[in-house]
Scaffold this active site. Structure first.
Site, short mmCIF file in Angstrom:
data_model
loop_
_atom_site.label_atom_id
_atom_site.label_comp_id
_atom_site.label_asym_id
_atom_site.label_seq_id
_atom_site.Cartn_x
_atom_site.Cartn_y
_atom_site.Cartn_z
N PHE A 38 66.48 33.88 66.90
CA PHE A 38 66.39 33.03 68.09
C PHE A 38 66.98 31.64 67.84
CE2 PHE A 38 62.83 36.04 69.34
CZ PHE A 38 63.59 36.67 70.30
N ALA B 277 61.37 35.97 65.40
CA ALA B 277 61.20 34.54 65.13
C ALA B 277 60.25 33.86 66.11
CB ALA B 277 62.55 33.84 65.16
N THR C 76 77.03 38.17 66.43
CA THR C 76 78.48 38.38 66.50
C THR C 76 79.22 37.31 65.69
OG1 THR C 76 78.27 39.38 68.70
CG2 THR C 76 80.44 38.51 68.09
#
Length: 556
Positions: free
Chosen positions: A301, A273, A73
């Protein structure tokens, strides 16, 4: 309050050729997948080579928590804010996997007013890239088993087949299987395994290849098994490279989509990840760098996994040099790292914040180790108190990083304008002196120890007998010079997901090591990390449906 999918489904979306046109890209340079998504043609990509690169900005985060951090986001809102400031920016993101989409996490297209469109397409089949990768892996596995069935001219040791089949879903029942049951014509009976597609070596190869020629070179180096003398057998040896490349040909072209504010986003590739290297494709990042003055990209991550691998694997292998890093955190997640109960995260708790903020501090220090200016983005929640926000800002500035509160979820680009101004200032400052962490090391064990001690804060590393044997084999095969990809839990700086905050002096346990020779790195498995996740007790799939008009519900 509207859900993410309701916001996305009610948003204005432009034809993708209009979004491309704003970057000077003609319709003939695109291969359209409907009206709202497209791939770049190979001719267009080849024509970008002579252009000057823009500046590379990485967005990463603290260790993920059930409270959420909002890294994607923030990335999307930041790119929208760049556009509002009149800056030419393109975001480069990973494609979501169906595993977490139907499992525990839900979609991965951002949230609120900072989303990528078309949201449903992105989270589901998109342009079919992951299906192509899955097919290429399983074709190689089928050709390997067929070679054995047809006489095994390469004398492959059935106990040393290392290529695993894959599927892009969480399916724990496929972790360990037996194949070849039935009649003689059904093949040899042997134990086999599945990984999730995003953990496959072909995914890593796909994401690190600069073009089709490089793709074929990397595929040819993939070790699929060992013979009875212990020598590696590759995808090239079993004749699988050409057909695998044919399946991946169209998937290799990066995908162009848009944000809610119609800023361009290139989405391509998607290794996890925690069990892979966690970055979108080199082609996507390079394309964004050529098309814009700023490329805003994201690593998976927490910074201990995604950012470390972005720097030490992707940047090193692709010759990329980032100019700045955005580190995303939330007050809620920091309190969770201070062992506050999940149901109490909306209440002011300065004691938990003071304890948990050490997780943020460690990530700031780690990013500064790479010689990069850091901007901490505090993703805002309505429950955050002034005292909590002021404490975080004071702590961040004492650590030598810049600070901004982001309201991208609520306001889109408008809510990230302050963040964008500070990131631009950092990227344009000339302060970056990027240097990979393990550049001076030549032995796998030394690289693992440095990452464990410098990035995670470990006191020591314990290698299992299997890992020690694998270390010796890697060195014998001449692979000691390759970078290391650490497979570790994302929830903690350690290999124990229950150790929150900033654990120190712990022992990191390495249980196995294996080569991804095609991708160009060595994988180190730590703790209880799995390459095939399972579904939770109540998966997100329970809530997803499609109505009689074909409208998807409950995706996120």
């Amino acid at each position: 309050m509207r859900t993410d999918i309701e916001i996305a489904q009610n948003a204005e979306i432009k034809p993708i050729k209009e979004v491309a046109g704003a970057l000077g890209i003609g319709e003939d340079d695109l291969e359209l997948y409907g009206k709202y998504k497209a791939k770049f043609t190979e001719e267009f990509l080849a024509g970008l080579e002579g252009r000057k690169d823009g500046k590379l900005i990485l967005v990463t985060a603290i260790n993920p928590t059930p409270a959420g951090e909002g890294k994607t986001t923030t990335t999307i809102g930041l790119s929208e804010a760049f556009g509002r400031l009149g800056k030419k920016a393109v975001a480069a993101l990973r494609e979501p996997s169906l595993g977490p989409c139907f499992g525990i996490k839900g979609g991965a297209a951002g949230g609120g007013m900072a989303q990528v469109l078309p949201m449903e397409d992105l989270n589901l089949h998109f342009t079919g890239d992951f299906h192509a990768i899955t097919s290429a892996v399983n074709l190689c596995a089928a050709m390997l088993d067929n070679h054995i069935h047809q006489g095994n001219a390469l004398k492959i040791d059935l106990r040393q087949i290392v290529l695993k089949r894959c599927v892009d879903l969480n399916d724990r029942a496929l972790r360990n299987v037996v194949v070849g049951l039935g009649a003689k014509s059904d093949g040899f009976v042997r134990e086999d395994h599945f990984t999730i597609t995003v953990a496959s070596e072909v995914m890593a190869v796909f994401c690190l290849s600069k073009d089709i020629h490089d793709l074929k070179e990397r595929l040819s180096r993939m070790i699929v098994a060992y013979d009875v003398e212990g020598k590696p057998v590759t995808a090239k040896d079993i004749g699988a490279v050409g057909s695998m490349a044919a399946l991946l040909k169209d998937a290799m072209k990066p995908n162009l989509v848009q944000t809610l504010e119609h800023t361009p986003v290139i989405v391509h590739g998607g290794p996890f990840a925690n069990i892979a290297h966690g970055c979108n494709s080199v082609r996507a990042t390079r394309t964004a760098l050529k098309l814009a003055d700023y490329c805003i990209t994201e690593a998976g991550f927490g910074a201990d996994l995604g950012a470390e691998k972005f720097f030490d694997i992707k940047c090193k292998l692709a010759g990329l040099k980032p100019e700045a890093v955005v580190l995303v955190a939330t007050v809620r997640a920091l309190k969770y790292n201070g062992y506050a109960a999940k149901e109490d995260l909306g209440k002011e708790n300065l004691e938990a914040l003071k304890c948990g903020i050490e997780n943020l501090g460690k990530h700031i220090e780690n990013l500064q180790l790479y010689g990069l200016p850091v901007v901490v983005a505090l993703n805002a929640f309505s429950t955050d108190t002034d005292a909590e926000k002021e404490y975080v800002e004071k702590y961040v500035r004492e650590k030598g990083a810049d600070f901004s509160i982001s309201n991208a979820w609520e306001k889109g680009g408008e809510g990230a304008l302050d963040l964008a101004e500070k990131v631009i200032r950092a990227a344009d400052s000339g302060e970056a002196a990027f240097c990979p962490l393990c550049e001076d090391l030549f032995h796998i064990e030394d690289k693992i120890r440095r990452i464990a001690q410098k990035i995670y804060g470990a006191g020591d590393v314990a290698f299992s007998k299997a890992a020690l044997n694998a270390l010796g084999r890697m060195e014998e095969l001449g692979l000691g010079q390759l970078p290391v990809c650490m497979a570790k839990t994302q929830y903690s700086l350690s290999d124990d997901p229950a150790l929150l905050g900033r654990p120190e002096g712990f022992t990191l346990h390495v249980r196995d090591i294996y080569p991804s020779a095609g991708a160009g790195f060595i994988v180190s498995l730590t703790g209880d990390i799995l390459t095939m996740p399972g579904l939770p007790k109540r998966p997100v799939a329970f809530d997803i449906d499609v109505d009689d008009n074909g409208k998807i519900r409950g995706l996120f």
